[in-house]
Design a protein around this motif. Structure first.
Motif, PDB file in Angstrom:
ATOM      1  N   ASN A   1       0.802  -1.231   0.000  1.00 28.48           N
ATOM      2  CA  ASN A   1       0.000   0.000   0.000  1.00 28.48           C
ATOM      3  C   ASN A   1       0.837   1.285   0.000  1.00 28.48           C
ATOM      4  OD1 ASN A   1      -2.246  -1.562   0.051  1.00 28.48           O
ATOM      5  ND2 ASN A   1      -2.833  -1.093   2.170  1.00 28.48           N
ATOM      6  N   VAL A   2       2.147   1.138   0.016  1.00 29.27           N
ATOM      7  CA  VAL A   2       3.000   2.337   0.141  1.00 29.27           C
ATOM      8  C   VAL A   2       3.099   3.060  -1.201  1.00 29.27           C
ATOM      9  CG1 VAL A   2       5.364   3.138   0.609  1.00 29.27           C
ATOM     10  CG2 VAL A   2       4.334   1.347   2.036  1.00 29.27           C
ATOM     11  N   THR A   3       2.825   4.393  -1.160  1.00 24.52           N
ATOM     12  CA  THR A   3       2.856   5.156  -2.418  1.00 24.52           C
ATOM     13  C   THR A   3       3.824   6.341  -2.382  1.00 24.52           C
ATOM     14  OG1 THR A   3       1.027   6.510  -1.601  1.00 24.52           O
ATOM     15  CG2 THR A   3       0.452   4.630  -2.998  1.00 24.52           C
ATOM     16  N   SER A   4       4.195   6.805  -1.168  1.00 27.77           N
ATOM     17  CA  SER A   4       4.965   8.062  -1.097  1.00 27.77           C
ATOM     18  C   SER A   4       6.463   7.874  -1.288  1.00 27.77           C
ATOM     19  CB  SER A   4       4.691   8.765   0.232  1.00 27.77           C
ATOM     20  OG  SER A   4       5.113   7.946   1.307  1.00 27.77           O
ATOM     21  N   VAL A   5       6.953   6.649  -1.126  1.00 27.62           N
ATOM     22  CA  VAL A   5       8.380   6.392  -1.360  1.00 27.62           C
ATOM     23  C   VAL A   5       8.539   5.106  -2.167  1.00 27.62           C
ATOM     24  CG1 VAL A   5       9.241   7.573   0.722  1.00 27.62           C
ATOM     25  CG2 VAL A   5       8.620   5.142   0.854  1.00 27.62           C
ATOM     26  N   LYS A   6       9.711   4.979  -2.804  1.00 30.20           N
ATOM     27  CA  LYS A   6      10.001   3.766  -3.568  1.00 30.20           C
ATOM     28  C   LYS A   6      11.404   3.274  -3.231  1.00 30.20           C
ATOM     29  CE  LYS A   6      11.538   6.334  -7.645  1.00 30.20           C
ATOM     30  NZ  LYS A   6      11.806   7.567  -6.923  1.00 30.20           N
ATOM     31  N   VAL A   7      11.715   2.068  -3.669  1.00 32.01           N
ATOM     32  CA  VAL A   7      13.024   1.482  -3.395  1.00 32.01           C
ATOM     33  C   VAL A   7      14.117   2.398  -3.973  1.00 32.01           C
ATOM     34  CG1 VAL A   7      14.531  -0.484  -3.927  1.00 32.01           C
ATOM     35  CG2 VAL A   7      12.139  -0.879  -3.286  1.00 32.01           C
ATOM     36  N   GLY A   8      15.145   2.652  -3.158  1.00 34.98           N
ATOM     37  CA  GLY A   8      16.249   3.508  -3.596  1.00 34.98           C
ATOM     38  C   GLY A   8      16.153   4.940  -3.101  1.00 34.98           C
ATOM     39  N   ASP A   9      14.961   5.339  -2.619  1.00 33.19           N
ATOM     40  CA  ASP A   9      14.799   6.714  -2.118  1.00 33.19           C
ATOM     41  C   ASP A   9      15.584   6.931  -0.823  1.00 33.19           C
ATOM     42  OD1 ASP A   9      13.139   7.587  -4.128  1.00 33.19           O
ATOM     43  OD2 ASP A   9      11.273   7.277  -3.000  1.00 33.19           O
ATOM     44  N   LYS A  10      16.122   8.144  -0.687  1.00 34.99           N
ATOM     45  CA  LYS A  10      16.749   8.525   0.577  1.00 34.99           C
ATOM     46  C   LYS A  10      15.683   9.113   1.490  1.00 34.99           C
ATOM     47  CE  LYS A  10      21.429   9.065  -1.028  1.00 34.99           C
ATOM     48  NZ  LYS A  10      22.576   9.930  -1.313  1.00 34.99           N
ATOM     49  N   VAL A  11      15.685   8.648   2.744  1.00 32.95           N
ATOM     50  CA  VAL A  11      14.617   9.050   3.675  1.00 32.95           C
ATOM     51  C   VAL A  11      15.164   9.261   5.089  1.00 32.95           C
ATOM     52  CG1 VAL A  11      12.793   7.810   2.422  1.00 32.95           C
ATOM     53  CG2 VAL A  11      14.049   6.627   4.237  1.00 32.95           C
ATOM     54  N   ALA A  12      14.394  10.023   5.871  1.00 30.80           N
ATOM     55  CA  ALA A  12      14.627  10.110   7.308  1.00 30.80           C
ATOM     56  C   ALA A  12      13.417   9.489   7.993  1.00 30.80           C
ATOM     57  CB  ALA A  12      14.792  11.562   7.738  1.00 30.80           C
ATOM     58  N   VAL A  13      13.636   8.899   9.160  1.00 35.48           N
ATOM     59  CA  VAL A  13      12.563   8.181   9.852  1.00 35.48           C
ATOM     60  C   VAL A  13      12.186   8.944  11.129  1.00 35.48           C
ATOM     61  CG1 VAL A  13      11.827   5.965  10.806  1.00 35.48           C
ATOM     62  CG2 VAL A  13      13.564   6.024   8.988  1.00 35.48           C
ATOM     63  N   ASP A  14      10.899   9.288  11.223  1.00 40.90           N
ATOM     64  CA  ASP A  14      10.389   9.946  12.439  1.00 40.90           C
ATOM     65  C   ASP A  14      10.191   8.864  13.511  1.00 40.90           C
ATOM     66  OD1 ASP A  14       8.977  11.266  14.420  1.00 40.90           O
ATOM     67  OD2 ASP A  14       7.614  12.284  13.036  1.00 40.90           O
TER      68      ASP A  14
ATOM     69  N   GLU B   1       4.680   3.861   6.752  1.00 37.69           N
ATOM     70  CA  GLU B   1       4.898   4.907   5.746  1.00 37.69           C
ATOM     71  C   GLU B   1       4.752   6.313   6.337  1.00 37.69           C
ATOM     72  OE1 GLU B   1       1.985   4.712   2.613  1.00 37.69           O
ATOM     73  OE2 GLU B   1       3.171   5.974   1.273  1.00 37.69           O
ATOM     74  N   SER B   2       3.811   6.482   7.279  1.00 39.20           N
ATOM     75  CA  SER B   2       3.588   7.815   7.852  1.00 39.20           C
ATOM     76  C   SER B   2       4.793   8.319   8.650  1.00 39.20           C
ATOM     77  CB  SER B   2       2.337   7.806   8.740  1.00 39.20           C
ATOM     78  OG  SER B   2       2.458   6.791   9.718  1.00 39.20           O
ATOM     79  N   ASN B   3       5.709   7.432   9.021  1.00 40.81           N
ATOM     80  CA  ASN B   3       6.917   7.848   9.747  1.00 40.81           C
ATOM     81  C   ASN B   3       8.113   8.069   8.817  1.00 40.81           C
ATOM     82  OD1 ASN B   3       5.226   6.430  11.846  1.00 40.81           O
ATOM     83  ND2 ASN B   3       6.870   7.224  13.130  1.00 40.81           N
ATOM     84  N   ILE B   4       7.904   7.841   7.520  1.00 44.17           N
ATOM     85  CA  ILE B   4       9.020   7.890   6.562  1.00 44.17           C
ATOM     86  C   ILE B   4       8.940   9.191   5.770  1.00 44.17           C
ATOM     87  CG2 ILE B   4      10.053   6.734   4.550  1.00 44.17           C
ATOM     88  CD1 ILE B   4      10.178   4.934   6.954  1.00 44.17           C
ATOM     89  N   HIS B   5      10.058   9.925   5.705  1.00 43.28           N
ATOM     90  CA  HIS B   5      10.039  11.233   5.037  1.00 43.28           C
ATOM     91  C   HIS B   5      11.118  11.327   3.977  1.00 43.28           C
ATOM     92  CE1 HIS B   5       6.989  12.787   7.734  1.00 43.28           C
ATOM     93  NE2 HIS B   5       7.525  11.940   8.590  1.00 43.28           N
TER      94      HIS B   5
END
Ligand SMILES: [Zn+2]
Ligand SMILES: [Zn+2]
Length: 341
Positions: free
Chosen positions: A72-85, A126-130
């Motif tokens: 169900n994840v739509t806001s990020v994809k494999v390979g994206d750089k992210v910060a985790v809340d 997903e809501s914790n991933i930015h």
């Protein structure tokens, strides 16, 4: 996978634990590239953090690269750089219902109340991933969280363009709050007892600094505000007397932001609050501040590279902890890099 575990106070180990897997449809699996060590991690290590339970995989400042996503994840994809809340909340208590999930009645912070991010892999909803929208230095992905503390302080203190702000204390939280206040268009005067810290604060953007052991703070504030008194005071010193002083220093209709977690009482006179009609607010963790910080990193107004004092490989965690404990005045933020060697 490897992770950093505090098994009991003063005992930290690199342990082998099962690599987390996608369990829910909104889970995101992140390969951690970097983490920041915080005062509260030190508190877990030395047994002074009353919120922590043991054994614990520590780390609440962390980021990395997405390696797998739930269906169900739509806001990020494999390979994206992210910060985790690291803030996890229930979604239905009073605080959550009114949009203040960072003070959820059953709040859990990753790395404190539940396992955290000093590990090779972490899953989070997903809501914790930015998402970072630009390519960004992997060793700085873990430094979003400390700046979110600064954003929350600014929001709670309603700091905006043209405001004059006193930040008491020039440690990492003071510096982050200052850079966010500058980004918001405020003018900032900072204090400390250590000259080198003030020089650093000035080089990172503080308009003025006051060495409180040598100078009269009230006089400097009067000069800074053309005799009006300071309208916003942020206390990052967090001792009973600094809170008392913050309330004293704030001018009529002023705001005071408090972030301390100590249990000792302060002696505050109610007349001071009433006569000046002060707004005194607490600021805890962050309430969905990650995207604002990432925007600041990407437009160059927030400078995590200036906050980072030194980077260590995560396997050298003991060396990093020793550095912080033995040279607290020289350290703003120690970064752990999660790479093989
Ligand atoms: Zn922290
Ligand atoms: Zn809640």
């Amino acid at each position: 996978m490897k992770a950093i575990k505090v098994t009991e106070p003063f005992k930290v180990e690199i342990v082998d634990v099962p690599k987390p897997t996608i369990q829910k449809k909104d889970d995101v699996l992140v390969r951690i590239t970097s983490g920041g060590i915080c005062g509260s991690d030190i508190g877990i290590y030395n047994g002074t953090n009353s919120l922590a339970t043991y054994p614990r995989l520590i780390g609440h400042e962390f980021g990395g690269i997405v390696t797998e996503i739930g269906e169900n994840v739509t806001s990020v994809k494999v390979g994206d750089k992210v910060a985790v809340d690291p803030v996890r909340s229930c979604g239905h208590c009073y605080a959550c219902r009114i949009g203040r999930h960072n003070v959820c009645s059953s709040l859990e912070v990753m790395g404190v109340h539940r396992d955290g991010g000093f590990a090779e892999y972490v899953t989070a909803p997903e809501s914790n991933i930015h998402l970072f929208h630009k390519d960004f230095d992997e060793s700085l992905l873990g430094l979003v969280e400390p700046f979110t503390i600064g954003v929350e302080i600014n929001r709670r203190g309603q700091i905006s363009k043209g405001d004059k702000v006193l930040i008491m204390g020039s440690g990492p939280i003071g510096i982050c709050a200052m850079q966010v206040a500058k980004r918001n268009g405020a003018q900032v005067i900072m204090t400390d007892l250590v000259k080198e810290r003030l020089e650093k604060a000035e080089s990172m953007g503080a308009d003025e600094t006051v060495l409180v052991s040598n100078e009269n703070l009230e006089e400097r504030l009067m000069k800074f505000t053309d005799g009006e008194g300071i309208p916003v005071v942020v206390d990052t010193v967090c001792i009973p007397s600094s809170f008392e002083q913050a309330v004293q220093l704030a001018c009529p209709a002023g705001r005071v932001v408090c972030i301390g977690l100590k249990n000792q009482p302060s002696q505050i006179t109610m007349a001071e609050i009433t006569k000046k009609e002060l707004t005194i607010v607490g600021s805890r963790l962050n309430n969905n501040c990650f995207d604002e910080v990432i925007a600041g990193f990407e437009d160059g107004t927030l400078k995590p590279e200036q906050l980072m004092t030194k980077a260590y490989n995560y396997k050298d965690i003991m060396e990093a902890l020793t550095m912080i404990q033995e040279h607290p005045q020289d350290v703003l933020k120690i970064v752990l890099k999660f790479e093989d060697r």
